[in-house]
Design an enzyme around this catalytic site. Structure first.
Site, PDB file in Angstrom:
ATOM      1  N   ASP A  13       0.811  -1.111  -0.098  1.00 22.65           N
ATOM      2  CA  ASP A  13       0.130  -0.042   0.106  1.00 22.65           C
ATOM      3  C   ASP A  13       0.809   1.347   0.038  1.00 22.65           C
ATOM      4  OD1 ASP A  13      -2.338  -1.307   0.162  1.00 22.65           O
ATOM      5  OD2 ASP A  13      -2.790  -1.293   2.324  1.00 22.65           O
ATOM      6  N   ARG A  93       0.435   5.767  17.214  1.00 24.05           N
ATOM      7  CA  ARG A  93      -0.172   6.771  16.339  1.00 24.05           C
ATOM      8  C   ARG A  93       0.653   8.189  16.600  1.00 24.05           C
ATOM      9  NH1 ARG A  93       0.404   3.037  13.668  1.00 24.05           N
ATOM     10  NH2 ARG A  93      -1.413   1.703  12.875  1.00 24.05           N
ATOM     11  N   ASP A 122      -7.149   4.779  13.261  1.00 24.67           N
ATOM     12  CA  ASP A 122      -5.782   5.561  13.190  1.00 24.67           C
ATOM     13  C   ASP A 122      -5.966   6.800  12.261  1.00 24.67           C
ATOM     14  OD1 ASP A 122      -4.673   3.445  14.801  1.00 24.67           O
ATOM     15  OD2 ASP A 122      -4.659   2.020  12.890  1.00 24.67           O
ATOM     16  N   SER A 174      -6.316  -8.048   8.994  1.00 26.93           N
ATOM     17  CA  SER A 174      -5.612  -6.744   8.609  1.00 26.93           C
ATOM     18  C   SER A 174      -4.878  -6.708  10.351  1.00 26.93           C
ATOM     19  CB  SER A 174      -6.635  -5.323   8.632  1.00 26.93           C
ATOM     20  OG  SER A 174      -6.098  -4.507   9.159  1.00 26.93           O
TER      21      SER A 174
HETATM   22  N1  ARG Z   1      -8.685  -1.397  16.927  1.00 25.44           N
HETATM   23  C1  ARG Z   1      -7.228  -0.930  17.432  1.00 25.44           C
HETATM   24  C2  ARG Z   1      -7.141   0.411  17.561  1.00 25.44           C
HETATM   25  O1  ARG Z   1      -7.902   1.226  17.020  1.00 25.44           O
HETATM   26  C3  ARG Z   1      -6.260  -1.353  16.368  1.00 25.44           C
HETATM   27  C4  ARG Z   1      -6.513  -1.102  15.086  1.00 25.44           C
HETATM   28  C5  ARG Z   1      -5.351  -2.016  14.298  1.00 25.44           C
HETATM   29  N2  ARG Z   1      -5.263  -1.429  12.887  1.00 25.44           N
HETATM   30  C6  ARG Z   1      -5.038  -2.572  11.968  1.00 25.44           C
HETATM   31  N3  ARG Z   1      -4.808  -2.119  10.560  1.00 25.44           N
HETATM   32  N4  ARG Z   1      -5.396  -4.049  12.341  1.00 25.44           N
HETATM   33  O2  ARG Z   1      -6.164   0.895  18.204  1.00 25.44           O
END
Ligand code: ARG
Length: 428
Positions: A13, A93, A122, A174
């Site tokens: 990506d 993040r 994110d 994912s």
């Molecule tokens: N749900 C979790 C969060 O919002 C993890 C997100 C993880 N991202 C992913 N692409 N799997 O912090």
């Protein structure tokens, strides 16, 4: 717009995003890869970035900073989102955003970019953090604004431009990884009734197949771990060692339906062996060293801080102030905790501290008891005063509301009861 700094993982990506940004916006692209551990840093990631068309590729080791400034404050606060998620992805993040902004300033860039979709948390975290640090920077998320290519299209796109990619087998999940935890979602996990298959897990063995239980000792100072089995270790080394140990014993799996910031409920699996053990041990040590009022108040702070972190509000004033409170409350949370790693469980089996509030001579039921039993009578007299007053004025609660059952209804008739009479000879 002339120059963009892209958060770059080296995957398909973001490699495609380098070329896409250049072509769509006619900009120079600088990439930034932040190594946060967990073994996901791609080999030669800088060369890949250049092959994708970046003019410069930064690779930063953020592990130490991540543990010290992001994980530790959450350990001190005891912050877990919705009581279970150690926030590994959410904490990463703001750190990446901060580094993106720093590189943007160094490079004189006008924008930063990231590979998040428009559906998750994110994107919010990146955008909000970036604008808190520098509102003049634009934020571009190619996946959100038209780069929506299928996997096959992305491979074609990369091939046509001689971009170096490794075509690994497509993951059915994912996944986001750093040394604090693995976050896994999508695929068959989207049915919350479907149990996760073993292929979801990489860091933790099936608890059924774990070896015999072991006991470890975690040492804390000021609410953060500083030693493992008596050996002082720096933060990253400690987390990495504990990660392996706890993972071998199947500790740290979380299966959770979570409330996303964007209003969606989502089924998430986490693996966080080190975080699980550290949080549990920390809580036990707090129980020994903090007053009951501090413990109760800390729960509120923990939930607030977890929510703010989850919602991407790291750089808010409230986040900063809550962290400062948590750190201050932890000045006495020092000592050792014994934890048994037992087939998926991390069970606290002992704790000690030079600053312990536990007073054996008060707690004991043995002869050396110093507690004043008779004084309990006066205490209870005063403590129960409001309740006695209430009962006298309003009657026992429930009575005046027409309920079929009230506190003052006789219970004896309705409950199975046995009555033994002493043999008449025994009664004098
Ligand atoms: N749900 C979790 C969060 O919002 C993890 C997100 C993880 N991202 C992913 N692409 N799997 O912090």
């Amino acid at each position: 717009m002339k120059k963009v700094v892209l958060a770059y993982s080296g995957g398909l990506d973001t490699s495609v995003a380098v070329a896409w940004l250049r072509e769509q916006y006619n900009v120079e692209v600088v990439t930034l890869t932040v190594d946060l551990g967990g073994g996901v840093l791609k080999e030669d990631v800088d060369r890949r970035a250049i092959s994708a068309g970046a003019s410069r590729a930064y690779v930063v080791d953020g592990k130490e900073r991540f543990v010290r400034d992001f994980c530790w404050p959450h350990v001190q606060a005891g912050a877990l989102y919705q009581g279970v998620y150690p926030l590994a992805t959410a904490m990463a993040r703001p750190l990446i955003a901060q580094l993106l902004v720093e590189v943007a300033h160094k490079e004189g860039a006008d924008a930063v970019a990231h590979g998040c979709t428009g559906k998750g948390n994110d994107q919010v975290r990146f955008d909000v953090a970036t604008h808190a640090l520098d509102p003049s920077l634009a934020v571009i998320a190619p996946m959100r604004v038209g780069m929506g290519l299928s996997r096959e299209q992305e491979i074609e796109y990369a091939k046509a431009r001689n971009i170096e990619i490794t075509i690994s087998k497509e993951s059915i999940y994912s996944i986001d990884v750093n040394l604090w935890g693995r976050s896994i979602e999508a695929g068959i996990l989207e049915d919350p009734w479907t149990a996760p298959r073993e292929d979801v897990y990489r860091w933790t063995v099936d608890p059924d197949r774990a070896p015999a239980a072991v006991e470890i000792v975690l040492g804390f100072e000021g609410g953060v771990p500083v030693s493992l089995d008596g050996e002082r270790m720096d933060p990253v080394a400690l987390v990495e060692k504990l990660h392996v140990l706890a993972g071998e014993h199947g500790v740290g799996r979380v299966d959770h339906v979570e409330d996303r910031l964007v209003g969606i409920k989502s089924r998430e699996i986490y693996e966080a062996p080190a975080a699980t053990v550290i949080h549990r041990a920390h809580r036990a040590l707090e129980g020994l060293t903090l007053s009951k009022d501090t413990l109760r108040f800390n729960r509120i702070v923990a939930d607030e801080l977890a929510q703010l972190t989850y919602d991407g509000l790291w750089f808010s004033a409230l986040h900063r102030d809550l962290r400062a409170y948590a750190a201050s409350s932890q000045r006495v949370v020092s000592g050792d905790v014994r934890v048994r790693l037992d087939h998926g469980n991390a069970i606290v089996v002992g704790r000690r501290s030079p600053l312990s509030l536990y007073e054996k001579s008060l707690a004991t039921y043995e002869a050396d008891d110093t507690y004043d039993h008779a004084a309990a009578v006066g205490f209870i007299e005063i403590f129960g005063l409001p309740l006695r007053t209430e009962a006298a004025r309003h009657g026992a609660v429930g009575r005046h509301y027409g309920a079929a059952w009230t506190w003052t209804d006789p219970l004896l008739e309705g409950l199975p009861t046995r009555v033994f009479d002493a043999p008449s000879a025994a009664v004098k």
